[in-house]
Design an enzyme around this catalytic site. Structure first.
Site, PDB file in Angstrom:
ATOM      1  N   ASN A  10     -12.234  14.695  10.849  1.00 37.61           N
ATOM      2  CA  ASN A  10     -10.828  14.446  10.541  1.00 37.61           C
ATOM      3  C   ASN A  10     -10.614  14.710   9.060  1.00 37.61           C
ATOM      4  O   ASN A  10     -10.958  13.878   8.219  1.00 37.61           O
ATOM      5  CB  ASN A  10     -10.472  12.994  10.910  1.00 37.61           C
ATOM      6  N   HIS A 165       0.726  11.721  14.827  1.00 40.00           N
ATOM      7  CA  HIS A 165      -0.078  10.602  15.349  1.00 40.00           C
ATOM      8  C   HIS A 165      -0.110  10.621  16.874  1.00 40.00           C
ATOM      9  O   HIS A 165      -0.328   9.592  17.506  1.00 40.00           O
ATOM     10  CB  HIS A 165       0.475   9.242  14.880  1.00 40.00           C
ATOM     11  N   GLY A 195       0.072   2.222   9.546  1.00 34.66           N
ATOM     12  CA  GLY A 195      -1.015   2.308   8.583  1.00 34.66           C
ATOM     13  C   GLY A 195      -0.438   2.841   7.289  1.00 34.66           C
ATOM     14  O   GLY A 195       0.752   2.668   7.006  1.00 34.66           O
ATOM     15  N   ASN A 196      -1.259   3.507   6.490  1.00 36.09           N
ATOM     16  CA  ASN A 196      -0.721   4.164   5.302  1.00 36.09           C
ATOM     17  C   ASN A 196       0.316   5.205   5.716  1.00 36.09           C
ATOM     18  O   ASN A 196       1.350   5.375   5.072  1.00 36.09           O
ATOM     19  CB  ASN A 196      -1.845   4.806   4.503  1.00 36.09           C
ATOM     20  N   ASN A 319      -3.908  -5.593  11.837  1.00 34.32           N
ATOM     21  CA  ASN A 319      -4.498  -6.618  10.969  1.00 34.32           C
ATOM     22  C   ASN A 319      -3.524  -7.498  10.199  1.00 34.32           C
ATOM     23  O   ASN A 319      -3.953  -8.510   9.633  1.00 34.32           O
ATOM     24  CB  ASN A 319      -5.437  -5.934   9.966  1.00 34.32           C
TER      25      ASN A 319
END
Length: 383
Positions: A10, A165, A195-196, A319
């Site tokens: 990746n 994504h 996420g980022n 998270n």
């Protein structure tokens, strides 16, 4: 007989992640990440050099890729354009096509291409497979995929909503259906990949009907360094009044906007600490992030008409309990009831954070793009 292995690569804009995976079991035998590629403080100057470092790390860990039973090398490629919409075995003509697509993803496709070319030279006897972030969203309904600009111009320059994504959205929607023990074709789902980079998708009966990212990964939700949705006239305004070039504006929107641009910080753990210490810019950044997220959730609830499950995934989604709670609080009238105790309890696998009586199931589902890519590779080569 030993199970086949797939090396998944990746290549991001400034990082390279790798995993050696046994697709049948889902086990990762080795993994690593090389960061800060090309930065002044790094000895790794480009993605070709990063890949050579990755191979050295594997060798130092006792893994010889030439004799370990490697069936394929899988490469995540962000943009497949209108040409690539399924896992594709890479050959020279495919490389040439991918180079033509670099204009659509100048931050992401060139590093992926560099990784592909070096990996093919280092492992020439193994098939290499490209798996595209845009593939899952290829068949978006025309109403969702089409921008309201001059149609001939859009067709000439391939301007449409591509979505990104996609590997994660597909994987998470499959895992959510498995967790609920229901066929994916029976479920209407909202998947929130936070996420980022952040994106949302609306999936009806297993088929995506809308997604937040567009021609590029810049559109949509507020992200770590990307602005997400802005008035397009900002580009012309800054060009005229601030005398910024289009390239500089585009760079600002991608690299110095979002949470970083508002608060000077993109790490949510640090951002929460800043908020607790009374930092008003951090609070504003968080409020803007949550507002945009709730806006998309509401839009997708309307688009789907009936929603069965909302899933959070990726680093922030998996998270940060506060984000999940703030994104869905007060939506009981729309059938979403969060169990605050479940939401704050840590866990590694898929788990429910809604109440048992909530009409809409709310889940936390860890994503695993690398495993999805590895399994796509085996299907592509017929293994």
């Amino acid at each position: 007989m030993a199970s086949p292995l797939v090396l998944v690569i990746n290549s991001g804009s400034s990082s390279l992640k790798y995993q050696l995976i046994e697709p049948d079991s889902g086990k990762a035998l080795a993994e690593g990440v090389i960061e800060k590629i090309g930065e002044p403080s790094s000895l790794v100057t480009d993605h070709g050099a990063a890949l050579r470092v990755a191979f050295e790390e594997l060798s130092e860990g006792g893994i010889d890729l030439k004799v370990c039973g490697l069936a394929a090398v899988g490469h995540r490629v962000v943009h497949g354009g209108a040409v690539f919409y399924r896992p594709t075995v890479i050959d020279d003509p495919v490389i040439d096509e991918l180079k033509q697509l670099s204009m659509l993803a100048p931050l992401h496709n060139p590093p992926a291409l560099q990784g592909i070319e070096v990996a093919r030279r280092m492992l020439p006897e193994v098939p290499h497979v490209a798996v595209f972030d845009t593939a899952f969203f290829r068949n978006l309904p025309a109403g969702a995929a089409t921008y309201a600009i001059d149609r001939e111009l859009a067709e000439k320059w391939h301007i449409r909503r591509y979505g990104f994504h996609g590997t994660s959205h597909r994987y998470v929607s499959e895992q959510a259906a498995a967790f609920l023990d229901r066929p994916r074709e029976e479920l209407n789902q909202i998947v929130l990949h936070l996420g980022n980079g952040a994106s949302a998708s609306a999936i009806a009966g297993g088929r995506p009907v809308d997604t937040s990212m567009g021609l590029t990964p810049l559109e949509g939700l507020v992200m770590g360094t990307r602005s997400g949705d802005v008035d397009a006239s900002i580009v012309g305004y800054l060009n005229r009044e601030a005398e910024m070039s289009v390239d500089d504006i585009e760079s600002m929107l991608n690299h110095n906007s979002g949470m970083l641009g508002l608060a000077g910080e993109r790490d949510f753990r640090r951002l929460r600490q800043m908020i607790e210490s009374g930092d008003s810019s951090a609070q504003l950044a968080y409020d803007v992030f949550i507002h945009r997220l709730r806006k998309y959730i509401g839009a997708y609830l309307a688009i789907l008409s009936r929603t069965d499950v909302v899933s959070f995934t990726a680093g922030v989604g998996e998270n940060v309990a506060a984000v999940r709670l703030d994104a869905l609080s007060g939506l009981q009238g729309l059938g979403i009831e969060i169990d605050e105790q479940r939401n704050t309890q840590p866990g590694k696998g898929a788990r429910r954070i809604s109440t048992d009586s909530s009409p809409v199931a709310v889940l936390v589902v860890p994503t695993n793009e690398e495993l999805a890519i590895a399994r796509d590779c085996l299907r592509a080569i017929g293994a």
